[in-house]
Design an enzyme around this catalytic site. Structure first.
Site, PDB file in Angstrom:
ATOM      1  N   HIS A 216      -9.063  -3.802  -1.935  1.00  0.00           N
ATOM      2  CA  HIS A 216      -8.165  -3.121  -1.188  1.00  0.00           C
ATOM      3  C   HIS A 216      -8.582  -1.541  -1.213  1.00  0.00           C
ATOM      4  O   HIS A 216      -8.407  -1.043  -0.160  1.00  0.00           O
ATOM      5  CB  HIS A 216      -6.834  -3.309  -1.581  1.00  0.00           C
ATOM      6  N   GLU A 217      -8.777  -1.137  -2.480  1.00  0.00           N
ATOM      7  CA  GLU A 217      -9.156   0.492  -2.413  1.00  0.00           C
ATOM      8  C   GLU A 217     -10.373   0.605  -1.719  1.00  0.00           C
ATOM      9  O   GLU A 217     -10.403   1.860  -0.909  1.00  0.00           O
ATOM     10  CB  GLU A 217      -9.214   0.887  -3.871  1.00  0.00           C
TER      11      GLU A 217
ATOM     12  N   HIS B 245     -10.187   0.993   1.670  1.00  0.00           N
ATOM     13  CA  HIS B 245      -9.657   2.395   2.385  1.00  0.00           C
ATOM     14  C   HIS B 245     -10.951   3.407   2.572  1.00  0.00           C
ATOM     15  O   HIS B 245     -10.754   4.374   3.598  1.00  0.00           O
ATOM     16  CB  HIS B 245      -8.708   2.965   1.197  1.00  0.00           C
TER      17      HIS B 245
ATOM     18  N   CYS C 103       1.076  -1.016   0.117  1.00  0.00           N
ATOM     19  CA  CYS C 103      -0.057  -0.092  -0.011  1.00  0.00           C
ATOM     20  C   CYS C 103       0.959   1.127   0.119  1.00  0.00           C
ATOM     21  O   CYS C 103       2.082   1.214   0.864  1.00  0.00           O
ATOM     22  CB  CYS C 103      -0.975   0.053   1.274  1.00  0.00           C
TER      23      CYS C 103
HETATM   24 NI    NI Z   1      -3.635   0.899  -0.012  1.00  0.00          NI
END
Ligand code: NI
Length: 182
Positions: A153-154, A157, A110
């Site tokens: 993953h995004e 966030h 990341c």
């Molecule tokens: Ni990330």
């Protein structure tokens, strides 16, 4: 003129907030930032540019990593040597997912995590993501494998989740028999 983005480090609390939906029309600043994210991610995957600008390679970024808690993600995928596809999704939602689980064998990285974190991050092998493009049109993306991992993953966030939160501390690594490692 290209200027690398200032990306928040994992210690910054803004990465732990739940981001709010973006509203349309997007502002000029938001559109500019999206373009800078695309440029940054693309250059980061081109060796000579990455070296020149001292960029760590990355495939995705989310607005909270830039200190803005809005639900906007950008993914740049090199689908063929030197050729890139951009995915900009505003207010993304995973509307369906495979039952099959995969993990990147090398672990995830990341751009906000400036250290090596070992361990497998279980992810859906395939997801369908719905959201809006920059002009507010409804879009749907089907993603598999690396791209599926990137979307999850995004989107994490946007919910204040970092990839290592999903690594099982008692059992950080899986075998091929347990989940498919890619
Ligand atoms: Ni990330």
């Amino acid at each position: 003129m290209f200027k690398p983005l200032d990306i928040l480090d994992e210690k910054d609390k803004r990465l732990r907030a739940i981001s709010k939906d973006a509203t349309f029309p997007l502002s000029k600043e938001e559109k500019k930032l999206i373009q800078q994210m695309i440029d940054h991610l693309t250059f980061s995957q081109i060796e000579e540019k990455a070296e020149k600008y001292n960029l760590r390679p990355g495939m995705g970024l989310a607005f909270p990593q830039l200190g803005i808690n809005k639900r906007i993600i950008v993914i740049v995928e090199e689908y063929e040597e030197g050729k890139f596809d951009n995915y900009v999704v505003i207010n993304p939602v995973i509307v369906s997912n495979s039952t099959e689980i995969i993990a990147a064998d090398a672990g995830e990285g990341c751009l906000s995590v400036n250290r090596e974190v070992e361990g497998h991050v279980p992810r859906y092998a395939r997801v369908t993501v719905e959201g809006y493009d920059e002009d507010g049109n409804l879009i749907r993306v089907r993603a598999r494998e690396d791209l599926s991992i990137a979307f999850q993953h995004e989107i994490d966030h946007l919910n204040g989740i970092l990839f290592f939160d999903r690594i099982n501390k008692n059992k950080p690594f899986f075998s091929e028999h347990e989940i498919r490692l890619i």
